[in-house]
Design a protein around this motif. Structure first.
Motif, PDB file in Angstrom:
ATOM      1  N   GLN A  15      17.521  -7.257 -18.031  1.00 50.99           N
ATOM      2  CA  GLN A  15      16.171  -7.617 -18.435  1.00 50.99           C
ATOM      3  C   GLN A  15      15.275  -7.809 -17.228  1.00 50.99           C
ATOM      4  OE1 GLN A  15      16.167 -10.889 -21.085  1.00 50.99           O
ATOM      5  NE2 GLN A  15      16.975  -9.740 -22.785  1.00 50.99           N
ATOM      6  N   SER A  16      15.835  -8.238 -16.094  1.00 50.53           N
ATOM      7  CA  SER A  16      15.011  -8.401 -14.922  1.00 50.53           C
ATOM      8  C   SER A  16      14.831  -7.090 -14.179  1.00 50.53           C
ATOM      9  CB  SER A  16      15.630  -9.445 -13.991  1.00 50.53           C
ATOM     10  OG  SER A  16      16.884  -9.008 -13.546  1.00 50.53           O
ATOM     11  N   ILE A  17      15.638  -6.075 -14.519  1.00 54.47           N
ATOM     12  CA  ILE A  17      15.476  -4.780 -13.883  1.00 54.47           C
ATOM     13  C   ILE A  17      14.255  -4.103 -14.452  1.00 54.47           C
ATOM     14  CG2 ILE A  17      16.516  -2.513 -13.622  1.00 54.47           C
ATOM     15  CD1 ILE A  17      19.200  -3.866 -13.750  1.00 54.47           C
TER      16      ILE A  17
ATOM     17  N   PHE B  37      11.449   2.366 -17.911  1.00 54.63           N
ATOM     18  CA  PHE B  37      12.338   2.759 -19.002  1.00 54.63           C
ATOM     19  C   PHE B  37      13.706   2.148 -18.765  1.00 54.63           C
ATOM     20  CE2 PHE B  37      15.688   5.508 -20.654  1.00 54.63           C
ATOM     21  CZ  PHE B  37      15.348   5.542 -22.000  1.00 54.63           C
ATOM     22  N   GLN B  38      14.317   1.686 -19.833  1.00 51.70           N
ATOM     23  CA  GLN B  38      15.665   1.101 -19.757  1.00 51.70           C
ATOM     24  C   GLN B  38      16.451   1.480 -20.997  1.00 51.70           C
ATOM     25  OE1 GLN B  38      16.196  -3.151 -18.867  1.00 51.70           O
ATOM     26  NE2 GLN B  38      17.445  -3.289 -20.716  1.00 51.70           N
ATOM     27  N   GLY B  39      17.674   1.903 -20.797  1.00 55.17           N
ATOM     28  CA  GLY B  39      18.593   2.195 -21.891  1.00 55.17           C
ATOM     29  C   GLY B  39      19.910   1.499 -21.661  1.00 55.17           C
ATOM     30  N   SER B  40      20.443   0.877 -22.684  1.00 55.97           N
ATOM     31  CA  SER B  40      21.686   0.134 -22.543  1.00 55.97           C
ATOM     32  C   SER B  40      22.576   0.364 -23.755  1.00 55.97           C
ATOM     33  CB  SER B  40      21.424  -1.366 -22.367  1.00 55.97           C
ATOM     34  OG  SER B  40      20.769  -1.895 -23.507  1.00 55.97           O
ATOM     35  N   MET B  41      23.872   0.251 -23.531  1.00 56.19           N
ATOM     36  CA  MET B  41      24.877   0.345 -24.577  1.00 56.19           C
ATOM     37  C   MET B  41      25.763  -0.886 -24.475  1.00 56.19           C
ATOM     38  SD  MET B  41      25.742   2.327 -27.107  1.00 56.19           S
ATOM     39  CE  MET B  41      25.032   3.908 -26.622  1.00 56.19           C
ATOM     40  N   GLU B  42      25.966  -1.541 -25.615  1.00 56.23           N
ATOM     41  CA  GLU B  42      26.696  -2.808 -25.619  1.00 56.23           C
ATOM     42  C   GLU B  42      27.835  -2.755 -26.617  1.00 56.23           C
ATOM     43  OE1 GLU B  42      25.514  -6.836 -27.671  1.00 56.23           O
ATOM     44  OE2 GLU B  42      24.443  -6.673 -25.776  1.00 56.23           O
TER      45      GLU B  42
ATOM     46  N   THR C 270      23.920  -0.540 -18.463  1.00 56.26           N
ATOM     47  CA  THR C 270      22.475  -0.388 -18.519  1.00 56.26           C
ATOM     48  C   THR C 270      22.011   0.573 -17.432  1.00 56.26           C
ATOM     49  OG1 THR C 270      22.234  -2.655 -19.336  1.00 56.26           O
ATOM     50  CG2 THR C 270      20.266  -1.600 -18.449  1.00 56.26           C
ATOM     51  N   VAL C 271      21.107   1.463 -17.799  1.00 55.10           N
ATOM     52  CA  VAL C 271      20.488   2.399 -16.865  1.00 55.10           C
ATOM     53  C   VAL C 271      18.992   2.135 -16.874  1.00 55.10           C
ATOM     54  CG1 VAL C 271      20.090   4.817 -16.292  1.00 55.10           C
ATOM     55  CG2 VAL C 271      22.284   4.112 -17.253  1.00 55.10           C
ATOM     56  N   GLY C 272      18.420   1.955 -15.688  1.00 56.68           N
ATOM     57  CA  GLY C 272      17.001   1.655 -15.583  1.00 56.68           C
ATOM     58  C   GLY C 272      16.254   2.643 -14.715  1.00 56.68           C
ATOM     59  N   ASN C 273      15.109   3.101 -15.196  1.00 58.65           N
ATOM     60  CA  ASN C 273      14.224   4.000 -14.462  1.00 58.65           C
ATOM     61  C   ASN C 273      14.954   5.185 -13.838  1.00 58.65           C
ATOM     62  OD1 ASN C 273      11.928   2.530 -15.059  1.00 58.65           O
ATOM     63  ND2 ASN C 273      11.976   1.353 -13.162  1.00 58.65           N
ATOM     64  N   PRO C 274      15.720   5.938 -14.609  1.00 58.36           N
ATOM     65  CA  PRO C 274      16.412   7.095 -14.013  1.00 58.36           C
ATOM     66  C   PRO C 274      15.418   8.204 -13.661  1.00 58.36           C
ATOM     67  CG  PRO C 274      16.710   7.077 -16.391  1.00 58.36           C
ATOM     68  CD  PRO C 274      15.963   5.818 -16.060  1.00 58.36           C
ATOM     69  N   ASP C 275      15.552   8.736 -12.458  1.00 57.43           N
ATOM     70  CA  ASP C 275      14.684   9.815 -11.981  1.00 57.43           C
ATOM     71  C   ASP C 275      15.563  10.841 -11.273  1.00 57.43           C
ATOM     72  OD1 ASP C 275      12.776  11.494 -10.950  1.00 57.43           O
ATOM     73  OD2 ASP C 275      11.469   9.885 -10.207  1.00 57.43           O
ATOM     74  N   ILE C 276      15.830  11.951 -11.952  1.00 58.46           N
ATOM     75  CA  ILE C 276      16.705  12.977 -11.392  1.00 58.46           C
ATOM     76  C   ILE C 276      16.029  13.708 -10.240  1.00 58.46           C
ATOM     77  CG2 ILE C 276      18.020  15.067 -11.926  1.00 58.46           C
ATOM     78  CD1 ILE C 276      18.242  14.087 -14.778  1.00 58.46           C
TER      79      ILE C 276
ATOM     80  N   ASN D  49      13.663  12.624  -7.995  1.00 62.06           N
ATOM     81  CA  ASN D  49      13.635  11.819  -6.772  1.00 62.06           C
ATOM     82  C   ASN D  49      14.963  11.146  -6.467  1.00 62.06           C
ATOM     83  OD1 ASN D  49      10.871  12.350  -6.345  1.00 62.06           O
ATOM     84  ND2 ASN D  49      10.301  10.718  -7.785  1.00 62.06           N
ATOM     85  N   LYS D  50      15.956  11.377  -7.327  1.00 60.84           N
ATOM     86  CA  LYS D  50      17.291  10.818  -7.126  1.00 60.84           C
ATOM     87  C   LYS D  50      17.240   9.300  -6.966  1.00 60.84           C
ATOM     88  CE  LYS D  50      19.001  15.020  -4.896  1.00 60.84           C
ATOM     89  NZ  LYS D  50      19.642  15.602  -3.692  1.00 60.84           N
ATOM     90  N   SER D  51      16.666   8.655  -7.957  1.00 65.68           N
ATOM     91  CA  SER D  51      16.563   7.197  -7.921  1.00 65.68           C
ATOM     92  C   SER D  51      16.887   6.641  -9.293  1.00 65.68           C
ATOM     93  CB  SER D  51      15.159   6.757  -7.493  1.00 65.68           C
ATOM     94  OG  SER D  51      14.196   7.174  -8.445  1.00 65.68           O
ATOM     95  N   GLY D  52      17.202   5.368  -9.327  1.00 62.89           N
ATOM     96  CA  GLY D  52      17.518   4.694 -10.577  1.00 62.89           C
ATOM     97  C   GLY D  52      18.367   3.464 -10.343  1.00 62.89           C
TER      98      GLY D  52
END
Length: 466
Positions: free
Chosen positions: A21-23, A259-264, A275-281, A283-286
């Motif tokens: 949540q803080s990400i 953007f954030q996606g999580s599976m629990e 949890t995956v946050g702000n994935p950017d293929i 710029n290779k960041s996330g």
């Protein structure tokens, strides 16, 4: 009418490791003995420890969430599955949050039932007209019948006598347990208390403690939008009884800024989330976060958390702005960051101790050198106290915060207050104006005496309808 929406304020807490949540946070037991069964102690099983976000929630909920200026919230349930809200903020200090905001929440019709054992100290809030939940702990068992049929009249007589003795003993045990539960219910209702503490560690040989049936509705879609078109949205969907997915997104200035996606996965005694946050293929960041929490005993839960952040390819030392979403307040937080490396990896350890009336939780990050400790104690049904200690060993800083919550059911009033070692004071007051009308009056005040020559004061007033 709709659920009450409490005034939210920004209350930054420095934890050991950024959470998702803080990400981008937007036996049956049976008895065939002729003696009346006696209570026996057993360890309750099947208690899910919850998630990492809920690790310190019981303590943090008693601290005030202050706001500044004026606030009007009107919520309305259009149906049993759809609710809308209108929020108007007036603030001369936080101009970004001022203005009108429209929110909506939709709860689907897909039901998923899951069974959870009531853990020690679990508090369930029930309506005064609802049947006492403690009666679920006592159920009538089937009397021991004839297993082997013997045609000998003497054997039949002995078996019949044994059957009657067992039946009477079991009925007497169940009757006594039911009477005790009824007496407890009357005492609680006489004191006008509507909170019942269920303790699942005590079992009776003639009774079966059944798991608590939890029914959840999916999907859950919620969001809000302001006059400038800035949108915050959350989607929660239950794939199975144990698997749940969650998506959080934020749009600002016609662009996806977060953007954030999580599976629990929630098992019987453990919770695992990715949890995956702000994935950017490009710029290779996330950001990638994994969390695991396990209920070792009914009173102890242990867990760990790992984080990996890949930064975009920007020259060393250049300042960038990283946007995050706080799911609790649905607000945007941006802060400058100086890149020292292309990636960051960290992990933290967590533990939670639960007693009958108290909870102690904490997490520690060895690599970062941060520690976060929370303690909550329920003194009476009306008074809760808590303490939070945040320490950064690398910077040699430590902050302690003490808070309390007073609840007056007769006056429909709730008061929260806190004080910290940075000479900060915070307090909020919420009062229902009338039991016949869904009007709630809210007051907020905070003061900072870090600079005694120029103290800082902030006050707020709000009205919640619905």
């Amino acid at each position: 009418m709709g659920n009450k929406i409490s005034a939210a304020g920004q209350n930054e807490t420095a934890g050991c490791l950024a959470s998702p949540q803080s990400i981008i946070t937007p036996s049956d037991s049976s008895s065939s003995s002729t003696e009346p069964p006696k209570p026996i102690e057993q360890i309750a099983s099947g208690h899910n420890p919850g998630t990492f976000e809920e690790l310190h929630r019981k303590c943090e909920d008693i601290f005030p969430q202050c706001f500044q200026g004026g606030k009007i919230i009107v919520s309305k349930e259009l149906s049993s599955h759809f609710q809308v809200s209108h929020t108007i903020n007036f603030s001369t200090v936080e101009r970004a949050s001022s203005g009108y905001k429209f929110g909506a929440t939709y709860v689907g019709t897909r039901k998923l039932d899951s069974q959870e054992m009531c853990p020690p100290g679990l508090v369930d809030t029930v309506d005064s007209e609802t049947k006492d939940p403690t009666e679920k702990l006592v159920t009538r068992i089937t009397p021991a019948g004839l297993v082997d049929i013997d045609i000998n009249p003497a054997s039949i007589a002995n078996s019949t006598a044994t059957y009657e003795a067992n039946r009477k003993a079991n009925n007497e045990a169940n009757r006594e347990a039911n009477n005790e539960a009824n007496r407890e219910t009357k005492r609680r209702k006489a004191n006008r208390k509507e909170v019942y503490v269920l303790k699942a560690t005590k079992r009776y040989a003639s009774a079966d403690i059944r798991p608590k049936l939890v029914t959840q509705m999916y999907p859950v879609v919620s969001g809000d939008i302001d006059g400038n078109g800035n949108l915050n949205a959350t989607l929660i969907y239950g794939l199975t009884q144990k698997l749940r997915s969650k998506l959080i997104t934020q749009i600002k200035g016609n662009k996806f800024v977060a953007f954030q996606g999580s599976m629990e996965y929630r098992g019987i005694n453990e919770t695992l989330s990715v949890t995956v946050g702000n994935p950017d293929i490009v710029n290779k960041s996330g950001i990638l976060v994994g969390q695991y929490l396990h209920q070792v005993t009914p009173h102890l839960a242990l867990g760990c958390e790992g984080l990996y952040r890949q930064y975009p390819e920007i020259p060393h030392g250049e300042n960038i702005t990283v946007s995050t979403v706080n799911a609790d307040s649905s607000c945007l937080r941006s802060y400058p960051e100086v890149l020292q490396a292309k990636y960051t990896a960290a992990f933290s350890l967590a533990a939670k101790f639960t007693g009958d009336e108290w909870t102690l939780s904490g997490n520690f990050s060895p690599l970062v050198g941060d520690a976060h400790l929370c303690y909550h104690h329920k003194i009476t049904e009306e008074l809760d106290v808590g303490a939070v200690i945040e320490t950064r060993f690398a910077h040699g800083e430590s902050v302690c915060k003490l808070g309390y919550q007073l609840n007056f059911p007769e006056a429909s009033m709730k008061f929260r207050g806190s004080v910290d070692t940075n000479w900060g004071l915070e307090a909020t007051l919420e009062e229902e104006l009338s039991p016949l009308f869904p009007f709630t009056f809210a007051l907020s005040g905070m003061a900072s005496f870090a600079n005694f020559q120029r103290p800082l004061y902030r006050f707020g007033i709000g009205l919640i309808i619905g």
